[in-house]
Design an enzyme around this catalytic site. Sequence first.
Site, PDB file in Angstrom:
ATOM      1  N   ASP A 110      -0.308   4.811  -3.292  1.00 53.13           N
ATOM      2  CA  ASP A 110       1.016   5.392  -3.885  1.00 53.13           C
ATOM      3  C   ASP A 110       1.486   5.373  -5.178  1.00 53.13           C
ATOM      4  O   ASP A 110       0.360   4.165  -6.330  1.00 53.13           O
ATOM      5  CB  ASP A 110       1.813   4.531  -3.282  1.00 53.13           C
ATOM      6  CG  ASP A 110       3.585   4.594  -3.502  1.00 53.13           C
ATOM      7  OD1 ASP A 110       3.829   5.642  -4.785  1.00 53.13           O
ATOM      8  OD2 ASP A 110       4.758   4.760  -2.698  1.00 53.13           O
TER       9      ASP A 110
HETATM   10  C1  BGC Z   1       6.872   6.572  -3.606  1.00 51.20           C
HETATM   11  C2  BGC Z   1       5.659   7.890  -3.221  1.00 51.20           C
HETATM   12  C3  BGC Z   1       5.993   8.728  -4.233  1.00 51.20           C
HETATM   13  C4  BGC Z   1       5.378   8.717  -5.206  1.00 51.20           C
HETATM   14  C5  BGC Z   1       5.286   9.529  -6.417  1.00 51.20           C
HETATM   15  C6  BGC Z   1       6.307   6.136  -5.236  1.00 51.20           C
HETATM   16  O1  BGC Z   1       7.213   5.726  -6.135  1.00 51.20           O
HETATM   17  O2  BGC Z   1       6.570   5.591  -2.893  1.00 51.20           O
HETATM   18  O3  BGC Z   1       6.795   7.889  -2.174  1.00 51.20           O
HETATM   19  O4  BGC Z   1       5.212   9.808  -3.329  1.00 51.20           O
HETATM   20  O5  BGC Z   1       5.842   7.831  -5.943  1.00 51.20           O
HETATM   21  O6  BGC Z   1       6.490   9.899  -6.994  1.00 51.20           O
END
Ligand code: BGC
Length: 892
Positions: free
Chosen positions: A226
Amino acid sequence: MMASNIQHLLEQMTLEEKISLLAGASAWRTVPIERLGIPAIKVTDGPNGARGDSSFAGGLPSAAFPVGVALAATWNTDLIEKIGNALGEEVKSKAAHVLLAPTVNIHRSPLNGRNFECYSEDPFLAARIAVAYVKGVQSQGVGATIKHFIGNESEFERMTISSEIGERALREIYLPPFRAAVREAKVWAIMSSYNSLNGVHCSANAYTLQQILRDEWGFDGIVMSDWFGTRTTGQAVNAGLDLEMPGPTHWRGESLLRAVQAGEVTEEKINERALNILRLIERVGAFEETAPREEQANDRPEHRALIRRAGAESAVLLKNEAVLPIRPEKVKTIAIIGPNAKTAQIMGAGSAQFQPHYAVSPFEGIQARAGDTYSLEYALGCTNFRRLPVPKPEQAYTLAYFNNADLTGEPVVSESTRSLEQMWMFGNLPAEVNPNEFSARLSGEMIAGISGTHRFSVACGGKARLYVNSRLVADNWTDPNKEPFLFGSGSDEVFGTVTCQAGDKLAIRVEFSSPAGQFLSAVRVGYQEPIVGDPIAQAAAIAGAADIALVFVGLSSEWESEGYDRPDLELVKEQNALVSAVAAANPATVVVLQTGSPVTMPWFGEVAAVLQAWYPGQECGNAIADVLFGDVSPSGKLPQTYPVRLEDNPAYLNYPGDNDRVFYGEGIFVGYRYYDRKKIAPALPFGHGLSYGVFSYSDLRLSRAALTPDQSTTLSIAVTNSGDFRGQEVVQVYVRDVKSSVLRPEKELKGFAKVDLAPGETKTVEIVLDRESFAFYHDGQQRWMVEAGEFEVLVGSSSADIRLRASLTMLEAAAFEGRGHTHYHLDTPLVKLLQDDRVRKVFETHMPDLLTKGSGGAFGGDMSINGLKAMSGGFSDEQLAGIGRLLEHISD
Ligand code: BGC
């Protein structure tokens, strides 16, 4: 390119090149290797629309689909697959290759800020929706990324908390959607979660990333972290994390090279990870792309139609005392009331948020449908915003940028904008602007609509101040508010007021400064007109004069977001009072509830109908109107139990956690599994949802009423629509293990089918059950098991409305997948030892005495060999040691 070709490519790469592939180049792109013709690929958020390079607000628009919980509420896997197709097309239109979706974490607590984005409390439903979605996306040659792996069921301390989950709950509740997506939909990517699982960070967890994902399930895609969720260098690579995101790297590059040189990571591991990345590049067809693609905004009629259909199909009719659908014979005047009537609530907030092509409000949707047939009245009633709303300017504003921190000198560039909310992240600034230090001025004009005291606010990531008619009205600059701007809890504003007359011109000037090193630069102006009179009384008055009152209440992206949880289960602000006042004024009151999670509804008994309409995407108002006027009969079913009160929720005593840990203390008893077992009546049960049709169930037949674990049985059920409206019904099949050696839920969802029926029509639906439908995870033996004996099959219209039952016999036991681990020792209860034929045979031959001692007595089933020794001596030390060795030997 063939597998052998990517292998060949790998062989030509230097160690440094291979390592460079294992982290992003920037926010959304991987690192290209031009020397070898290896292209960069681009990923994009998110579950309900492909955002592309744009930030959360503003930028190039995209098609906005219903949010995750709404998709699951359709229980329609064919429809979800079509949505997957459309999302795949959207990803391509944004010049991207991989979608960062679906989100399949389980609805454990209704307070989870990302509840709206996830599918269900039930792993079977979540798995079926996920499989359809992933298949749909990937059929377009676009990768799906199932997330967040694993145990990310709340936003509380999400980057640091450890989810403490028992093995059985992990296997039966939290892993199934991922497992199904890997096994059945062959998903190409997985995103590890921010949290730890049982103390080990999910980005470096060899148990989940290697053993479960790759060794047990055969996953051959990539695992990416993530965003900013990587925590280690060598450990993460060794455990199975292929790609650190975003880039540029903070953990890999030079550090990883050193770890390889130091022998902490082998070059084989690097090869394995790099090959996974090359395979993904190949799968998304990037090797064949000849020229870079530009992002486009394609507002396609087919997508509009599909989104409208899905929005209408996701709506769940919670209650209806013969007021819906709205018919011209009974209704001439409609009162449209509430904070969500003229504001389209179409999505939650966080990474799933983006600029939609458009958003039809409920009022606009109803107005379009009502034509001249009905007359409409409107009243706001009350507000439900958290921060003051961003005003929509009549004319364009000028946005001037300066390459210094205090707006000195001439702007380096100016542009025009219609948004008084601007966000700059990951360098999405005009090329002339220095992203590391800049300031900006936003200027324009608004006209006061009414006389009185107008409220303004300014919030920012950085520092900002607001001038109205050259007077400093809100100062978030001199001593900036420390509350984080993005995903904040809403207390990041600084307020001020302006008193003026209707028609006065208000010159607005906002000054903003982004200091060096600011991660997210943003400025946001909030505005509220003077409140005149008593808005709730005004709403009740128009309701009293109308034939029907529609009240649009709920939450919004300000209350349901990534980054924080909801504080409680209540509808915010004065909405409960508004509904009660309207209901008192008109018995034909219909509440349209827009939330992504359950809320309490103290007025449920006072109103005639309630429609749960979620956040249904850009066609919001049209989809809701389709259902209200009966153009579409509602067919959604709740994917989550609605509790009477928060205290009834199974996670209540273990939420949100403390001391850096959250115990999933309810184990497998999540959602209806808990309410059933504890006999706690919920406000609304899992699977509930009414229709304008009237469905009856009959003729439940099983192709086999007795089967072995390697056989399946097909259920057939006749469903008849005896009502006057065409409609769809979701037939739900639950399985109950009548007698089991372990604690099991009263019943578990194991199949469903959605059937479309004209008035008077009967159709037979078929649902197949196989060994998975009867199995549980034995955490002692570490494998799935089916026990022989009687099972019950329950067929219903909801988890609490079972219409038909049948018995079924499992003829043999079976164990499958996993290690089949048994560990016998001197403290194992004798009854358990004697259930194992291998142990029994040894005892029969060598210690027949034990069989009689172990078969009951004062201590019954608790008695062990050590226990016998303690009570009566009985064994010499040598005998004891001998039995111990024997048991060790038999253990596997
Ligand atoms: C989220 C993800 C997301 C990623 C990219 C993170 O803060 O938890 O679900 O895909 O950011 O934006």
